[in-house]
Motif scaffolding. Structure first.
Motif, PDB file in Angstrom:
ATOM      1  N   VAL A  48     -11.883 -10.819   2.873  1.00 41.67           N
ATOM      2  CA  VAL A  48     -11.942 -10.712   4.065  1.00 41.67           C
ATOM      3  C   VAL A  48     -11.800  -9.524   4.882  1.00 41.67           C
ATOM      4  CG1 VAL A  48      -9.888 -12.383   5.190  1.00 41.67           C
ATOM      5  CG2 VAL A  48     -11.655 -12.424   6.331  1.00 41.67           C
ATOM      6  N   ALA A  49     -12.047  -8.777   6.184  1.00 38.52           N
ATOM      7  CA  ALA A  49     -12.027  -8.155   6.660  1.00 38.52           C
ATOM      8  C   ALA A  49     -12.064  -8.759   8.524  1.00 38.52           C
ATOM      9  CB  ALA A  49     -13.099  -7.115   6.586  1.00 38.52           C
ATOM     10  N   VAL A  50     -10.630  -8.672   8.098  1.00 31.28           N
ATOM     11  CA  VAL A  50      -9.958  -9.101   9.681  1.00 31.28           C
ATOM     12  C   VAL A  50     -10.533  -7.613  10.911  1.00 31.28           C
ATOM     13  CG1 VAL A  50      -9.161  -9.869  11.601  1.00 31.28           C
ATOM     14  CG2 VAL A  50      -9.491 -10.487   8.541  1.00 31.28           C
ATOM     15  N   GLN A  51     -11.213  -8.288  11.635  1.00 29.85           N
ATOM     16  CA  GLN A  51     -10.994  -6.845  12.929  1.00 29.85           C
ATOM     17  C   GLN A  51     -10.567  -7.309  14.324  1.00 29.85           C
ATOM     18  OE1 GLN A  51     -15.494  -6.486  14.299  1.00 29.85           O
ATOM     19  NE2 GLN A  51     -14.224  -4.025  14.336  1.00 29.85           N
ATOM     20  N   GLU A  52      -9.614  -6.751  14.663  1.00 23.94           N
ATOM     21  CA  GLU A  52      -8.947  -6.816  15.654  1.00 23.94           C
ATOM     22  C   GLU A  52      -9.815  -6.668  16.698  1.00 23.94           C
ATOM     23  OE1 GLU A  52      -6.196  -8.103  17.578  1.00 23.94           O
ATOM     24  OE2 GLU A  52      -5.807  -8.997  15.204  1.00 23.94           O
ATOM     25  N   GLU A  53      -9.116  -7.476  18.616  1.00 33.26           N
ATOM     26  CA  GLU A  53     -10.258  -7.636  19.171  1.00 33.26           C
ATOM     27  C   GLU A  53     -10.172  -5.433  19.368  1.00 33.26           C
ATOM     28  OE1 GLU A  53     -12.388  -9.446  21.363  1.00 33.26           O
ATOM     29  OE2 GLU A  53     -11.516 -11.128  19.827  1.00 33.26           O
ATOM     30  N   ASP A  54      -9.188  -5.164  19.288  1.00 34.88           N
ATOM     31  CA  ASP A  54      -8.721  -2.937  19.859  1.00 34.88           C
ATOM     32  C   ASP A  54      -9.898  -2.832  18.754  1.00 34.88           C
ATOM     33  OD1 ASP A  54      -7.668  -3.442  17.302  1.00 34.88           O
ATOM     34  OD2 ASP A  54      -5.847  -3.068  18.787  1.00 34.88           O
ATOM     35  N   GLY A  55     -10.308  -3.056  17.572  1.00 32.33           N
ATOM     36  CA  GLY A  55     -11.356  -2.234  16.885  1.00 32.33           C
ATOM     37  C   GLY A  55     -11.123  -1.510  15.406  1.00 32.33           C
ATOM     38  N   ARG A  56      -9.427  -2.137  15.576  1.00 35.80           N
ATOM     39  CA  ARG A  56      -8.862  -2.286  14.035  1.00 35.80           C
ATOM     40  C   ARG A  56      -8.925  -3.215  13.579  1.00 35.80           C
ATOM     41  NH1 ARG A  56      -3.089  -0.449  16.842  1.00 35.80           N
ATOM     42  NH2 ARG A  56      -3.401  -1.801  17.705  1.00 35.80           N
ATOM     43  N   ILE A  57      -8.921  -3.227  12.210  1.00 36.61           N
ATOM     44  CA  ILE A  57      -8.843  -3.499  11.131  1.00 36.61           C
ATOM     45  C   ILE A  57      -7.834  -3.924   9.503  1.00 36.61           C
ATOM     46  CG2 ILE A  57     -10.257  -3.707   8.237  1.00 36.61           C
ATOM     47  CD1 ILE A  57     -12.197  -3.968  11.073  1.00 36.61           C
ATOM     48  N   TRP A  58      -7.399  -4.849   9.324  1.00 40.95           N
ATOM     49  CA  TRP A  58      -6.289  -5.598   8.862  1.00 40.95           C
ATOM     50  C   TRP A  58      -6.103  -5.464   7.138  1.00 40.95           C
ATOM     51  CZ3 TRP A  58      -1.501  -7.020  10.753  1.00 40.95           C
ATOM     52  CH2 TRP A  58      -1.840  -7.331  12.901  1.00 40.95           C
ATOM     53  N   LEU A  59      -5.681  -4.647   7.058  1.00 43.01           N
ATOM     54  CA  LEU A  59      -5.183  -4.335   5.176  1.00 43.01           C
ATOM     55  C   LEU A  59      -4.871  -4.809   4.532  1.00 43.01           C
ATOM     56  CD1 LEU A  59      -7.280  -0.636   4.722  1.00 43.01           C
ATOM     57  CD2 LEU A  59      -8.264  -2.715   5.099  1.00 43.01           C
ATOM     58  N   VAL A  60      -4.401  -4.921   3.375  1.00 42.35           N
ATOM     59  CA  VAL A  60      -3.125  -4.848   2.175  1.00 42.35           C
ATOM     60  C   VAL A  60      -2.724  -3.911   1.233  1.00 42.35           C
ATOM     61  CG1 VAL A  60      -3.454  -6.988   3.182  1.00 42.35           C
ATOM     62  CG2 VAL A  60      -4.272  -6.403   0.919  1.00 42.35           C
ATOM     63  N   SER A  61      -1.175  -3.636   1.082  1.00 41.60           N
ATOM     64  CA  SER A  61      -1.332  -3.176  -0.008  1.00 41.60           C
ATOM     65  C   SER A  61      -0.399  -3.477  -0.705  1.00 41.60           C
ATOM     66  CB  SER A  61       0.203  -1.987   0.559  1.00 41.60           C
ATOM     67  OG  SER A  61      -0.230  -0.818   1.230  1.00 41.60           O
ATOM     68  N   PRO A  62      -0.611  -4.365  -1.641  1.00 47.23           N
ATOM     69  CA  PRO A  62      -0.726  -4.867  -3.437  1.00 47.23           C
ATOM     70  C   PRO A  62       1.011  -4.593  -3.368  1.00 47.23           C
ATOM     71  CG  PRO A  62      -3.258  -4.492  -3.196  1.00 47.23           C
ATOM     72  CD  PRO A  62      -2.384  -3.783  -2.475  1.00 47.23           C
ATOM     73  N   SER A  63       1.894  -5.232  -4.113  1.00 42.02           N
ATOM     74  CA  SER A  63       3.060  -5.330  -4.136  1.00 42.02           C
ATOM     75  C   SER A  63       3.021  -4.216  -5.197  1.00 42.02           C
ATOM     76  CB  SER A  63       3.766  -6.587  -4.444  1.00 42.02           C
ATOM     77  OG  SER A  63       4.367  -7.313  -3.347  1.00 42.02           O
ATOM     78  N   ASN A  64       3.548  -3.488  -5.280  1.00 43.25           N
ATOM     79  CA  ASN A  64       3.610  -2.817  -6.228  1.00 43.25           C
ATOM     80  C   ASN A  64       2.273  -1.697  -6.962  1.00 43.25           C
ATOM     81  OD1 ASN A  64       6.440  -2.230  -6.902  1.00 43.25           O
ATOM     82  ND2 ASN A  64       6.282  -4.588  -8.020  1.00 43.25           N
ATOM     83  N   ALA A  65       1.050  -1.975  -6.093  1.00 48.72           N
ATOM     84  CA  ALA A  65       0.195  -1.259  -6.307  1.00 48.72           C
ATOM     85  C   ALA A  65      -0.895  -2.006  -7.762  1.00 48.72           C
ATOM     86  CB  ALA A  65       0.368   0.405  -6.240  1.00 48.72           C
ATOM     87  N   TYR A  66      -0.430  -3.340  -7.291  1.00 57.79           N
ATOM     88  CA  TYR A  66      -0.886  -4.318  -7.894  1.00 57.79           C
ATOM     89  C   TYR A  66      -2.906  -3.995  -8.794  1.00 57.79           C
ATOM     90  CZ  TYR A  66      -2.694  -8.391 -10.974  1.00 57.79           C
ATOM     91  OH  TYR A  66      -2.943  -9.202 -11.977  1.00 57.79           O
ATOM     92  N   GLY A  67      -3.410  -3.860  -9.333  1.00 58.87           N
ATOM     93  CA  GLY A  67      -4.677  -3.645  -9.980  1.00 58.87           C
ATOM     94  C   GLY A  67      -5.062  -2.150  -9.771  1.00 58.87           C
ATOM     95  N   GLY A  68      -4.030  -1.109  -9.310  1.00 56.01           N
ATOM     96  CA  GLY A  68      -4.322   0.199  -8.927  1.00 56.01           C
ATOM     97  C   GLY A  68      -4.706   0.531  -7.079  1.00 56.01           C
ATOM     98  N   TYR A  69      -4.524  -0.813  -6.260  1.00 56.29           N
ATOM     99  CA  TYR A  69      -4.677  -0.503  -5.513  1.00 56.29           C
ATOM    100  C   TYR A  69      -4.083  -0.628  -4.363  1.00 56.29           C
ATOM    101  CZ  TYR A  69      -9.337  -2.927  -6.453  1.00 56.29           C
ATOM    102  OH  TYR A  69     -10.165  -3.380  -7.700  1.00 56.29           O
ATOM    103  N   ALA A  70      -3.360   1.404  -3.816  1.00 51.80           N
ATOM    104  CA  ALA A  70      -2.103   1.072  -3.032  1.00 51.80           C
ATOM    105  C   ALA A  70      -2.822   0.092  -1.201  1.00 51.80           C
ATOM    106  CB  ALA A  70      -2.630   2.492  -2.890  1.00 51.80           C
TER     107      ALA A  70
END
Length: 229
Positions: free
Chosen positions: A92-114
């Motif tokens: 899911v891409a959660v968009q705030e009313e001000d237009g910004r998007i919520w992202l997550v940083s997986p713990s310890n870059a799990y799966g290679g994703y910062a």
């Protein structure tokens, strides 16, 4: 000193955070042009864009309740067909009313994703939408409602349906153990954080969405000015 996530993993084990993120100053949360970052248990404003930043105390506590979770949206979404060998997943891409998007940083870059979008495999008997809502809560601490379709994306082991959503509650500082930080990011800066090759199609989809919203806003402003003349 080694820092551990305040939440234990699914097996009750401590989760060490080898390179923990740092929260941004409180003013960034009310600056639509700035990246705001929450870490587990950090201090946050009481509300954002008129919606409280408070823990979702009534979050489902069973598989059956998650299947019936509020926030699912009946609309004409594209068929979902996972290629052979890939398991179904939802994000899911959660968009705030001000237009910004919520992202997550997986713990310890799990799966290679910062940094990435909340996403996870679909449990047996659960819908794609219910799964996406659950991932937003478990990985970002957010309570959301689905608003539409973003994209489908295949990775090494999964095929994921990504939805668009809006936040209706929750608190990013209450993120689960799978995330060490949650970020609120302006569309113009998404490319700085969504850097994994698997997320490039999602970045492009979000930028197209942002450009379309900007064009619509300009059209509405021009129409209002014309009506006032």
């Amino acid at each position: 000193m080694l820092i551990h996530h305040p939440c234990r993993d699914d097996h009750g084990r401590l989760v060490p955070l080898r390179r923990p993120s740092s929260p941004t100053p409180l003013p960034t949360w009310n600056q639509s042009h700035a990246i705001a970052t929450a870490t587990p248990g950090c201090e946050l404003p009481l509300a954002l864009n008129g919606i409280p930043l408070a823990a979702w105390d009534a979050a489902p506590d069973s598989e059956e309740k998650w299947r019936r979770v509020e926030g699912q949206y009946e609309f004409d979404e594209p068929p979902f067909n996972a290629p052979p060998g890939l398991v179904p997943a939802a994000g899911v891409a959660v968009q705030e009313e001000d237009g910004r998007i919520w992202l997550v940083s997986p713990s310890n870059a799990y799966g290679g994703y910062a940094t990435t979008l909340p996403k996870g495999r679909v449990e047996a008997g659960a819908s794609l939408q219910a799964s996406a809502i659950r991932e937003a809560y478990e990985e970002a601490g957010l309570q959301v409602r689905i608003t539409g379709f973003l994209a489908d994306s295949s990775r090494t082991q999964s095929h994921t349906r990504y939805y668009l959503a809006r936040r209706v509650g929750g608190n990013p500082a209450c993120m689960g153990w799978e995330s060490q930080a949650v970020h609120l990011v302006p569309p113009a800066l998404l490319g700085q954080l969504l850097t994994h090759s698997n997320d490039v199609p999602l970045l492009r989809a979000l930028l197209r969405l942002s450009a379309g919203a900007a064009t619509h806003a300009e059209t509405m402003i021009s129409q209002q000015r014309s009506d006032q003349q």
